[in-house]
Design an enzyme around this catalytic site. Structure first.
Site, PDB file in Angstrom:
ATOM      1  N   CYS A 131      -4.951   0.002 -11.103  1.00  0.00           N
ATOM      2  CA  CYS A 131      -3.944  -0.966 -11.540  1.00  0.00           C
ATOM      3  C   CYS A 131      -4.553  -2.021 -12.465  1.00  0.00           C
ATOM      4  O   CYS A 131      -5.747  -2.331 -12.388  1.00  0.00           O
ATOM      5  CB  CYS A 131      -3.253  -1.614 -10.337  1.00  0.00           C
ATOM      6  SG  CYS A 131      -4.120  -2.998  -9.603  1.00  0.00           S
TER       7      CYS A 131
ATOM      8  N   CYS B 256       3.754  -1.427  -4.045  1.00  0.00           N
ATOM      9  CA  CYS B 256       3.319  -1.917  -5.357  1.00  0.00           C
ATOM     10  C   CYS B 256       3.703  -0.903  -6.435  1.00  0.00           C
ATOM     11  O   CYS B 256       3.529   0.305  -6.234  1.00  0.00           O
ATOM     12  CB  CYS B 256       1.806  -2.122  -5.352  1.00  0.00           C
ATOM     13  SG  CYS B 256       1.094  -2.427  -6.980  1.00  0.00           S
TER      14      CYS B 256
ATOM     15  N   GLU C  96      -3.287   3.270   1.489  1.00  0.00           N
ATOM     16  CA  GLU C  96      -2.763   3.703   0.195  1.00  0.00           C
ATOM     17  C   GLU C  96      -3.002   5.195  -0.017  1.00  0.00           C
ATOM     18  O   GLU C  96      -2.108   5.927  -0.448  1.00  0.00           O
ATOM     19  CB  GLU C  96      -3.404   2.909  -0.943  1.00  0.00           C
ATOM     20  CG  GLU C  96      -2.896   3.338  -2.323  1.00  0.00           C
ATOM     21  CD  GLU C  96      -3.626   2.667  -3.467  1.00  0.00           C
ATOM     22  OE1 GLU C  96      -3.783   3.306  -4.527  1.00  0.00           O
ATOM     23  OE2 GLU C  96      -4.039   1.496  -3.319  1.00  0.00           O
TER      24      GLU C  96
ATOM     25  N   HIS D 226       0.811  -1.221   0.000  1.00  0.00           N
ATOM     26  CA  HIS D 226       0.000   0.000   0.000  1.00  0.00           C
ATOM     27  C   HIS D 226       0.845   1.271   0.000  1.00  0.00           C
ATOM     28  O   HIS D 226       0.346   2.354  -0.276  1.00  0.00           O
ATOM     29  CB  HIS D 226      -0.913   0.038   1.237  1.00  0.00           C
ATOM     30  CG  HIS D 226      -1.943  -1.047   1.258  1.00  0.00           C
ATOM     31  ND1 HIS D 226      -2.744  -1.343   0.181  1.00  0.00           N
ATOM     32  CD2 HIS D 226      -2.299  -1.910   2.241  1.00  0.00           C
ATOM     33  CE1 HIS D 226      -3.560  -2.341   0.509  1.00  0.00           C
ATOM     34  NE2 HIS D 226      -3.309  -2.699   1.739  1.00  0.00           N
TER      35      HIS D 226
ATOM     36  N   ASN E  40     -10.193  -3.954  -2.609  1.00  0.00           N
ATOM     37  CA  ASN E  40     -10.415  -4.517  -3.942  1.00  0.00           C
ATOM     38  C   ASN E  40     -11.461  -5.627  -3.911  1.00  0.00           C
ATOM     39  O   ASN E  40     -12.255  -5.763  -4.838  1.00  0.00           O
ATOM     40  CB  ASN E  40      -9.090  -4.992  -4.557  1.00  0.00           C
ATOM     41  CG  ASN E  40      -8.565  -6.260  -3.934  1.00  0.00           C
ATOM     42  OD1 ASN E  40      -8.971  -7.362  -4.273  1.00  0.00           O
ATOM     43  ND2 ASN E  40      -7.647  -6.129  -2.984  1.00  0.00           N
TER      44      ASN E  40
END
Length: 295
Positions: free
Chosen positions: A192, A98, A128, A76, A223
C-alpha cells in the site's frame, strides 16, 4: 540537558485505512452500547484498550458473536466464508477492510480462478494473509522471504501477491527467485502507498544523521516491525516503544549523548500516543527544535 534537535518522520501514525476503520468504530460506539470485531481491530494495544472502554467487544472467532449483533470487519480484512457465516446469522456486517487489502483480495481471487498458482509474500499467521487466502478458490502458498521462495516447486503459471505491509526490496528479491520457477510470472505489487510512504520517510530520517530513532507502535504491528528493520539495518540505534510509560523507563539512559533524535511511528499508531512520547522527549530539555512531519 544540552540543546537537542528532534526530527519527526514526514509520514508517521495512522494510515488512511486504519484511521477510517477506527473512526467508524468510534462513531458507532457513540450511538450503541457495544459493537463487535473479530480479532483486534488494529495492532496497537493502547488504542484497542481505549475502544474497549467505549464498549468494543473483541471476539476470537465469528462463532463467539451472538446472532443479530453488529460486527465491524477490521482493516486487515476477513475470509469470504466468515463473512457469509455472519450474514446467515442475521449479524449486521460493516466491512471496513482497507481498500489496499481489498485490492489484494480481489487480485488473489481473480488469479486463483484463472488457475494461476498464487503465492503470497508475507507473514502466514497475519490476519491479512489469512483473509486473502480465504478469497482464493485454489490452494495458496505463503513465503516470508527469498529463501522460502527457493522451496517452491516449478509451476506453469505463478502469481505473486504481497501483503500490503511488505518492503518493496523483499518483493523484488522474491520475484527474482520465482521467475526461475515458472513459465509465466504475474507480479502484483500490492504494497500500500501509506506503507511505502512511511518506509521512505524512515529511510530519509536515518539519512539525516540522527543519533537514534524512537519508534512508536504496537509490538505485534507488521508495518512497525518493517520500519524497525529499516532503521536497524541502516546501523542506527532504534528504541521501539509502545507508549510513553515504556519510553519514560528508558528515557535518561537512551537520550544520553544523543543530540539529533529521530521519531517515527507505524501506520497503526494513534496521534495521541505520538504526542505523549514527543512531550516526554522534550520535557526537561532547555532548548529543542522540531522538524519534518507533514501529516
Amino acid at each position: 540537558m544540552p540543546n537537542k534537535k528532534i526530527i519527526i518522520a514526514e509520514n508517521s501514525g495512522f494510515c488512511f485505512g486504519v484511521k477510517r476503520a477506527v473512526d467508524a468504530i468510534s462513531n458507532a460506539l457513540e450511538n450503541n452500547s457495544h459493537v463487535w470485531t473479530i480479532g483486534l481491530p488494529i495492532h496497537n494495544p493502547q488504542e484497542v484498550e481505549r475502544l474497549k472502554n467505549m464498549g468494543l467487544m473483541v471476539a476470537d472467532n465469528a462463532n463467539e458473536i451472538p446472532d443479530g449483533e453488529k460486527v465491524f470487519i477490521r482493516a486487515h480484512g476477513e475470509s469470504l466464508s466468515v463473512i457469509e457465516n455472519l450474514k446467515a446469522r442475521n449479524i449486521k456486517v460493516i466491512d471496513m477492510t482497507c481498500p489496499f487489502v481489498k485490492k489484494a483480495q480481489g487480485m488473489a481471487a481473480d488469479l486463483s480462478q484463472k488457475n494461476y498458482h498464487v503465492i503470497l509474500l508475507g507473514d502466514r499467521n497475519h490476519p491479512e494473509i489469512k483473509g486473502i487466502i480465504g478469497h482464493c478458490s485454489q490452494s495458496v502458498e505463503v513465503v516470508a522471504n527469498e529463501a522460502e521462495a527457493e522451496n517452491i516447486t516449478h509451476q506453469n503459471r505463478i502469481a505473486l501477491i504481497s501483503q500490503t505491509t511488505q518492503q518493496e526490496e523483499m518483493l523484488s528479491k522474491v520475484s527474482s527467485v520465482l521467475v526461475k520457477k515458472c513459465s509465466e510470472l504475474h507480479i502484483c505489487n500490492t504494497i500500500c502507498r501509506a506503507t511505502a510512504e512511511r518506509q521512505n520517510a524512515v529511510k530519509e530520517l536515518v539519512k539525516k544523521g540522527v543519533d537514534g530513532v524512537i519508534l512508536i507502535g504496537g509490538k505485534s504491528s507488521a508495518n512497525t516491525g518493517k520500519l524497525r528493520d529499516i532503521i536497524f539495518n541502516a546501523g542506527v540505534n532504534v528504541l521501539w516503544v509502545e507508549d510513553v510509560k515504556e519510553f519514560e523507563a528508558q528515557k535518561n539512559s537512551w537520550l544520553e549523548n544523543k543530540n539529533l533524535i529521530g521519531i517515527a511511528a507505524g501506520a497503526s499508531t494513534p496521534e495521541w500516543l505520538i504526542i505523549d512520547v514527543v512531550n516526554a522527549v522534550t520535557r526537561g530539555i532547555d532548548s529543542y527544535e522540531s522538524a519534518g512531519r507533514k501529516n
